[in-house]
Design a protein around this motif. Structure first.
Motif, short mmCIF file in Angstrom:
data_model
loop_
_atom_site.label_atom_id
_atom_site.label_comp_id
_atom_site.label_asym_id
_atom_site.label_seq_id
_atom_site.Cartn_x
_atom_site.Cartn_y
_atom_site.Cartn_z
N TYR A 42 -5.36 7.96 -4.29
CA TYR A 42 -5.73 8.40 -2.64
C TYR A 42 -6.90 7.55 -2.25
CZ TYR A 42 -7.11 10.50 1.47
OH TYR A 42 -7.33 10.78 3.03
N LYS A 43 -8.08 7.53 -3.36
CA LYS A 43 -9.33 6.60 -2.74
C LYS A 43 -8.82 5.09 -2.83
CE LYS A 43 -12.65 9.99 -4.03
NZ LYS A 43 -13.48 10.40 -4.58
N ILE A 44 -7.97 4.80 -4.18
CA ILE A 44 -8.04 3.42 -4.25
C ILE A 44 -7.06 2.94 -3.34
CG2 ILE A 44 -6.60 1.80 -5.88
CD1 ILE A 44 -7.86 3.69 -8.16
N ARG A 45 -6.04 3.65 -2.79
CA ARG A 45 -5.08 3.21 -1.81
C ARG A 45 -5.50 3.04 -0.69
NH1 ARG A 45 -0.69 7.50 -0.71
NH2 ARG A 45 -2.54 8.12 0.62
N ASN A 46 -6.35 3.84 -0.12
CA ASN A 46 -7.09 3.63 1.19
C ASN A 46 -8.21 2.44 1.27
OD1 ASN A 46 -5.80 5.72 2.59
ND2 ASN A 46 -7.32 7.23 1.61
N ALA A 47 -8.87 2.22 -0.06
CA ALA A 47 -9.65 1.20 -0.11
C ALA A 47 -9.12 0.06 -0.20
CB ALA A 47 -10.49 1.20 -1.42
N LEU A 48 -7.93 -0.25 -0.59
CA LEU A 48 -7.24 -1.51 -0.78
C LEU A 48 -6.69 -1.81 0.71
CD1 LEU A 48 -6.04 -3.63 -2.25
CD2 LEU A 48 -4.07 -2.30 -2.87
N LYS A 49 -6.24 -0.67 1.30
CA LYS A 49 -5.82 -0.85 2.71
C LYS A 49 -6.86 -1.25 3.64
CE LYS A 49 -2.08 2.52 3.14
NZ LYS A 49 -1.83 3.94 3.95
N LYS A 50 -8.22 -1.05 3.56
CA LYS A 50 -9.28 -1.56 4.30
C LYS A 50 -9.78 -3.08 3.65
CE LYS A 50 -11.96 2.10 6.03
NZ LYS A 50 -13.44 2.81 6.10
N ALA A 51 -9.52 -3.33 2.36
CA ALA A 51 -10.01 -4.49 1.75
C ALA A 51 -9.00 -5.63 2.21
CB ALA A 51 -10.48 -4.26 0.62
N ALA A 52 -7.38 -5.34 1.77
CA ALA A 52 -6.66 -6.17 1.70
C ALA A 52 -5.48 -5.75 2.54
CB ALA A 52 -6.17 -6.45 0.32
N PRO A 53 -5.80 -5.77 4.10
CA PRO A 53 -4.65 -5.14 4.91
C PRO A 53 -3.21 -5.60 4.63
CG PRO A 53 -6.40 -6.06 6.04
CD PRO A 53 -6.91 -6.10 4.72
N GLN A 54 -3.34 -7.01 4.30
CA GLN A 54 -2.21 -7.74 4.11
C GLN A 54 -0.98 -7.33 3.08
OE1 GLN A 54 -4.96 -8.81 3.19
NE2 GLN A 54 -4.95 -9.73 1.30
N THR A 55 -1.83 -6.64 2.05
CA THR A 55 -0.96 -5.82 1.02
C THR A 55 0.23 -5.05 1.55
OG1 THR A 55 -3.17 -5.61 -0.31
CG2 THR A 55 -0.92 -4.18 -1.10
N GLY A 56 1.41 -5.09 0.69
CA GLY A 56 2.61 -4.42 1.33
C GLY A 56 2.60 -3.12 1.02
N PHE A 57 2.42 -2.04 1.77
CA PHE A 57 2.66 -0.88 1.30
C PHE A 57 3.86 -0.01 2.01
CE2 PHE A 57 -2.07 -1.08 0.86
CZ PHE A 57 -2.30 -0.37 0.06
N ALA A 58 4.50 -0.90 2.61
CA ALA A 58 5.76 -0.26 3.23
C ALA A 58 6.76 0.19 2.21
CB ALA A 58 6.53 -1.19 4.00
N PRO A 59 7.02 -0.63 1.05
CA PRO A 59 8.03 0.23 0.12
C PRO A 59 7.45 1.43 -0.50
CG PRO A 59 7.85 -2.18 -0.12
CD PRO A 59 6.63 -1.92 0.94
N PHE A 60 6.21 1.57 -0.93
CA PHE A 60 5.24 2.66 -1.47
C PHE A 60 5.53 3.63 -0.65
CE2 PHE A 60 1.77 5.20 -1.86
CZ PHE A 60 1.94 5.74 -3.18
N GLU A 61 5.24 3.56 0.76
CA GLU A 61 5.02 4.55 1.66
C GLU A 61 6.62 5.42 1.92
OE1 GLU A 61 3.12 2.93 4.84
OE2 GLU A 61 1.03 3.42 3.91
N THR A 62 7.76 4.39 1.95
CA THR A 62 9.06 4.79 2.10
C THR A 62 9.54 5.80 0.91
OG1 THR A 62 9.71 2.75 3.33
CG2 THR A 62 11.35 4.10 2.41
#
Length: 83
Positions: A42-62
């Motif tokens: 949870y913490k790692i994912r949210n930190a990555l969203k802030k630090a590297a917003p270009q990271t593709g989270f769509a497949p993971f979130e689906t």
């Protein structure tokens, strides 16, 4: 084990690679306590969203949403929570 994760769950493995490649600034590391041994996904994912917003989270979130939809009714069925 990490090679198994990347093989079995390619999106998850790609997100871990993105986390270790990202140059996460000290402010974000401190906010999410990433230098502590208890830093979870949870913490790692949210930190990555802030630090590297270009990271593709769509497949993971689906995939995560599909899993949540499958497990949510079982929480009540097996008595973890009362309805």
């Amino acid at each position: 084990m990490d090679s198994c994760v990347g093989y079995k769950y390619p999106t998850y493995g790609l997100l871990w690679q993105a986390f270790y490649r990202a140059d996460i600034e000290r402010k974000i590391r401190d906010e999410y306590l990433l230098d502590k041994s208890g830093a979870g996904w949870y913490k790692i994912r949210n930190a990555l969203k802030k630090a590297a917003p270009q990271t593709g989270f769509a497949p993971f979130e689906t995939t995560y949403a599909a899993l949540a939809a499958k497990l949510e009714p079982l929480v009540y069925e097996y008595g973890f929570l009362k309805e």
